[in-house]
Scaffold this active site. Structure first.
Site, mmCIF file in Angstrom:
data_model
loop_
_atom_site.group_PDB
_atom_site.id
_atom_site.type_symbol
_atom_site.label_atom_id
_atom_site.label_comp_id
_atom_site.label_asym_id
_atom_site.label_seq_id
_atom_site.Cartn_x
_atom_site.Cartn_y
_atom_site.Cartn_z
ATOM 1 N N ASP A 1 0.853 -1.187 0.000
ATOM 2 C CA ASP A 1 0.000 0.000 0.000
ATOM 3 C C ASP A 1 0.892 1.241 0.000
ATOM 4 O O ASP A 1 2.116 1.147 0.106
ATOM 5 C CB ASP A 1 -0.955 -0.017 1.195
ATOM 6 C CG ASP A 1 -0.233 -0.013 2.532
ATOM 7 O OD1 ASP A 1 0.972 0.279 2.568
ATOM 8 O OD2 ASP A 1 -0.883 -0.311 3.552
ATOM 9 N N SER A 2 0.294 2.403 -0.117
ATOM 10 C CA SER A 2 1.073 3.629 -0.279
ATOM 11 C C SER A 2 1.524 4.246 1.038
ATOM 12 O O SER A 2 2.355 5.150 1.055
ATOM 13 C CB SER A 2 0.245 4.671 -1.042
ATOM 14 O OG SER A 2 -0.828 5.149 -0.233
ATOM 15 N N GLY A 3 0.939 3.792 2.143
ATOM 16 C CA GLY A 3 1.190 4.420 3.428
ATOM 17 C C GLY A 3 0.166 5.479 3.772
ATOM 18 O O GLY A 3 0.131 5.981 4.905
ATOM 19 N N GLY A 4 -0.686 5.826 2.811
ATOM 20 C CA GLY A 4 -1.667 6.889 3.034
ATOM 21 C C GLY A 4 -2.645 6.576 4.144
ATOM 22 O O GLY A 4 -2.963 7.441 4.966
ATOM 23 N N PHE A 5 -3.145 5.341 4.209
ATOM 24 C CA PHE A 5 -4.132 4.997 5.234
ATOM 25 C C PHE A 5 -3.510 5.011 6.619
ATOM 26 O O PHE A 5 -4.135 5.454 7.582
ATOM 27 C CB PHE A 5 -4.752 3.629 4.946
ATOM 28 C CG PHE A 5 -5.801 3.232 5.947
ATOM 29 C CD1 PHE A 5 -7.078 3.763 5.871
ATOM 30 C CD2 PHE A 5 -5.510 2.350 6.974
ATOM 31 C CE1 PHE A 5 -8.057 3.419 6.805
ATOM 32 C CE2 PHE A 5 -6.471 1.999 7.910
ATOM 33 C CZ PHE A 5 -7.752 2.538 7.821
ATOM 34 N N ASP B 1 -2.388 8.485 -1.698
ATOM 35 C CA ASP B 1 -3.704 9.111 -1.663
ATOM 36 C C ASP B 1 -3.974 9.696 -0.284
ATOM 37 O O ASP B 1 -3.287 9.391 0.679
ATOM 38 C CB ASP B 1 -4.795 8.098 -2.012
ATOM 39 C CG ASP B 1 -4.879 6.955 -0.987
ATOM 40 O OD1 ASP B 1 -3.818 6.551 -0.481
ATOM 41 O OD2 ASP B 1 -5.987 6.484 -0.697
ATOM 42 N N GLN C 1 -11.125 7.783 -4.583
ATOM 43 C CA GLN C 1 -11.634 8.277 -3.310
ATOM 44 C C GLN C 1 -13.001 8.935 -3.551
ATOM 45 O O GLN C 1 -13.670 8.609 -4.500
ATOM 46 C CB GLN C 1 -10.625 9.239 -2.673
ATOM 47 C CG GLN C 1 -9.369 8.548 -2.151
ATOM 48 C CD GLN C 1 -9.611 7.729 -0.899
ATOM 49 O OE1 GLN C 1 -10.658 7.810 -0.257
ATOM 50 N NE2 GLN C 1 -8.630 6.916 -0.517
ATOM 51 N N GLY D 1 -10.610 4.473 0.962
ATOM 52 C CA GLY D 1 -11.407 5.327 1.834
ATOM 53 C C GLY D 1 -12.621 4.664 2.433
ATOM 54 O O GLY D 1 -13.563 5.354 2.844
ATOM 55 N N ASP E 1 -8.253 -7.184 0.575
ATOM 56 C CA ASP E 1 -7.369 -7.484 1.695
ATOM 57 C C ASP E 1 -8.052 -7.037 2.972
ATOM 58 O O ASP E 1 -8.919 -6.160 2.959
ATOM 59 C CB ASP E 1 -6.024 -6.758 1.550
ATOM 60 C CG ASP E 1 -6.143 -5.283 1.930
ATOM 61 O OD1 ASP E 1 -5.866 -4.949 3.108
ATOM 62 O OD2 ASP E 1 -6.523 -4.460 1.072
ATOM 63 N N CYS F 1 -14.131 -28.144 7.686
ATOM 64 C CA CYS F 1 -12.863 -27.536 7.285
ATOM 65 C C CYS F 1 -11.761 -28.579 7.289
ATOM 66 O O CYS F 1 -11.641 -29.368 8.232
ATOM 67 C CB CYS F 1 -12.507 -26.391 8.238
ATOM 68 S SG CYS F 1 -10.920 -25.580 7.878
ATOM 69 N N CYS G 1 -8.458 -27.814 7.078
ATOM 70 C CA CYS G 1 -7.163 -27.206 7.381
ATOM 71 C C CYS G 1 -6.419 -28.036 8.418
ATOM 72 O O CYS G 1 -6.998 -28.876 9.114
ATOM 73 C CB CYS G 1 -7.328 -25.761 7.847
ATOM 74 S SG CYS G 1 -7.784 -25.553 9.591
ATOM 75 N N CYS H 1 -8.040 -27.942 12.006
ATOM 76 C CA CYS H 1 -9.279 -28.693 12.199
ATOM 77 C C CYS H 1 -9.078 -30.198 12.065
ATOM 78 O O CYS H 1 -9.819 -30.985 12.660
ATOM 79 C CB CYS H 1 -10.336 -28.200 11.209
ATOM 80 S SG CYS H 1 -10.902 -26.520 11.545
ATOM 81 N N HIS I 1 -6.057 -21.237 10.941
ATOM 82 C CA HIS I 1 -7.426 -21.622 10.590
ATOM 83 C C HIS I 1 -8.169 -20.484 9.908
ATOM 84 O O HIS I 1 -8.820 -20.696 8.870
ATOM 85 C CB HIS I 1 -8.223 -22.063 11.816
ATOM 86 C CG HIS I 1 -9.695 -22.166 11.503
ATOM 87 N ND1 HIS I 1 -10.237 -23.222 10.812
ATOM 88 C CD2 HIS I 1 -10.718 -21.289 11.724
ATOM 89 C CE1 HIS I 1 -11.527 -23.011 10.626
ATOM 90 N NE2 HIS I 1 -11.849 -21.851 11.177
#
Length: 382
Positions: free
Chosen positions: A91-95, A145, A202, A229, A279, A317, A319, A322, A348
């Site tokens: 990511d850009s670091g903006g958030f 952003d 945005q 956003g 994500d 499940c 995995c 489980c 899990h």
């Protein structure tokens, strides 16, 4: 080559596709686990590979602070540094800068902020974000952003959107001038490989501004588009409204990425709307707090009622957790504050999310995406 995207099948608005990156092919729609500091908390890279993770998300802000972009670059880029051969998105670091709130000051040039680690002062601009992300060497990087807070009035939302558009142009300009400086470009077998820069839409919770932001971001031109956003405190139904209303203005032949969402039900719903990439920290963060996702709804493993439960966490499940451990044992680990509790819980939850996306892709392939969505929403809630 940077990224290439092709749609193989559709079912309603849902799309089954393939995203080719320098470090591997990704089947979409895809869920990207978050590896904030070049690590998915508690889970080693070999297990992530076993789970079928196709692409990880790294965090520019955190990696810039520690260990620092120069260190990562000297060690061959993020892939070599963290021993991860598959695709990475940063990511850009903006958030993260937005999340600092009182520790930041925004100007036309960029954002001055104080580190959450030691209070030291730093500055991010579109150019600086690109420099860092190129140095980290992810396959896909994001334009810098400004994330608009919620609630915000229309004047503030529009000003923020305009700023993001100006920053997108600056991000692209710097990226185009320096894209060959990615760490792995010096390796002969990688000399023709380049990163891809995605733009971010945005516009807050304003449909008209979202439309304008999408159209103007497309005019700048990117190989992929993110909807940013969101998940900033707004009601979930409003999140969905913004996603759906923005998607209709994005190009059909480019990947669509919704940032920072969501629950298993939400990622299925967004995939059904035509989202290709998502994500969220939820599966890993919830796991560390004993909240586990199953085919029968959420399970809070810390509850005493599981103390003598010999059954698996989720009978549906397959995995490694489980297949091997009982609810009683998982509850014991959590109650004992054992590190293993966080590890097993996270494995899990990630498996559940990734398996959910595999089922989504299979349903699109069969043309049954809407039926799968209905099945998800009809599951009993504990």
């Amino acid at each position: 080559m940077s990224t290439q995207f092709q749609i193989e099948k559709t079912a309603g608005a849902a799309r089954l596709g393939r995203l080719l990156t320098p470090h591997g092919e990704i089947e979409t729609p895809v869920f990207m686990p978050v590896g904030t500091v070049a690590s998915v908390k508690g889970v080693s890279q070999d297990i992530l590979e076993e789970l079928g993770v196709q692409i990880l998300l790294g965090n520019t802000y955190h990696l810039y602070l520690r260990p620092g972009v120069d260190t990562v670059r000297k060690l061959g880029g993020l892939h070599r540094f963290m021993a991860w051969p598959r695709a990475i998105l940063t990511d850009s670091g903006g958030f993260q800068v937005f999340s600092l709130n009182e520790l930041r000051k925004v100007s036309e040039e960029g954002v001055t902020f104080r580190s959450h680690l030691d209070g030291s002062s730093h500055f991010f601009s579109p150019e600086k974000s690109m420099e860092i992300q190129i140095g980290l060497g992810a396959d896909i990087i994001m334009a810098f952003d400004e994330c608009t807070e919620f609630p915000a009035d229309r004047a503030r939302t529009q000003a923020s959107m305009e700023m993001t558009l100006r920053w997108a142009e600056r991000s692209k300009k710097y990226f185009e001038e320096h894209r060959r400086e990615v760490p792995w470009a010096a390796v002969p077998t990688w000399s023709d490989q380049t990163q891809s820069l995605f733009g971010i839409v945005q516009g807050g919770m304003d449909r008209a501004l979202r439309k304008e932001s999408a159209e103007r971001t497309m005019e700048i031109g990117f190989p992929g588009y993110a909807i940013g956003g969101l998940s900033v405190g707004e009601p979930r139904e409003l999140t969905r409204e913004m996603v759906e209303s923005t998607i209709e203005h994005l190009p059909a032949d480019k990947p669509r990425y919704v940032m920072g969402v969501g629950t298993p039900e939400e990622i299925v719903e967004y995939a059904s709307l035509g989202v290709d990439m998502m994500d969220c920290v939820l599966p890993t963060r919830a796991a560390r707090h004993g909240l586990l996702f199953t085919s029968e709804g959420k399970v809070s493993i810390k509850q005493a009622r599981y103390a003598q439960d010999q059954g698996p966490l989720d009978a549906n499940c397959a995995c490694r957790v489980c297949r091997r451990y009982s609810r009683a044992y998982l509850r014991h680990l959590y109650a004992s504050n054992e590190v293993l509790a966080q590890v097993l819980n996270t494995v899990h939850n990630l498996s559940f999310y990734l398996d959910t996306m595999r089922r989504v892709r299979h349903s699109i392939q069969l043309g049954e995406a809407s039926r799968f969505l209905a099945d998800i929403w009809s599951r009993p809630k504990p």
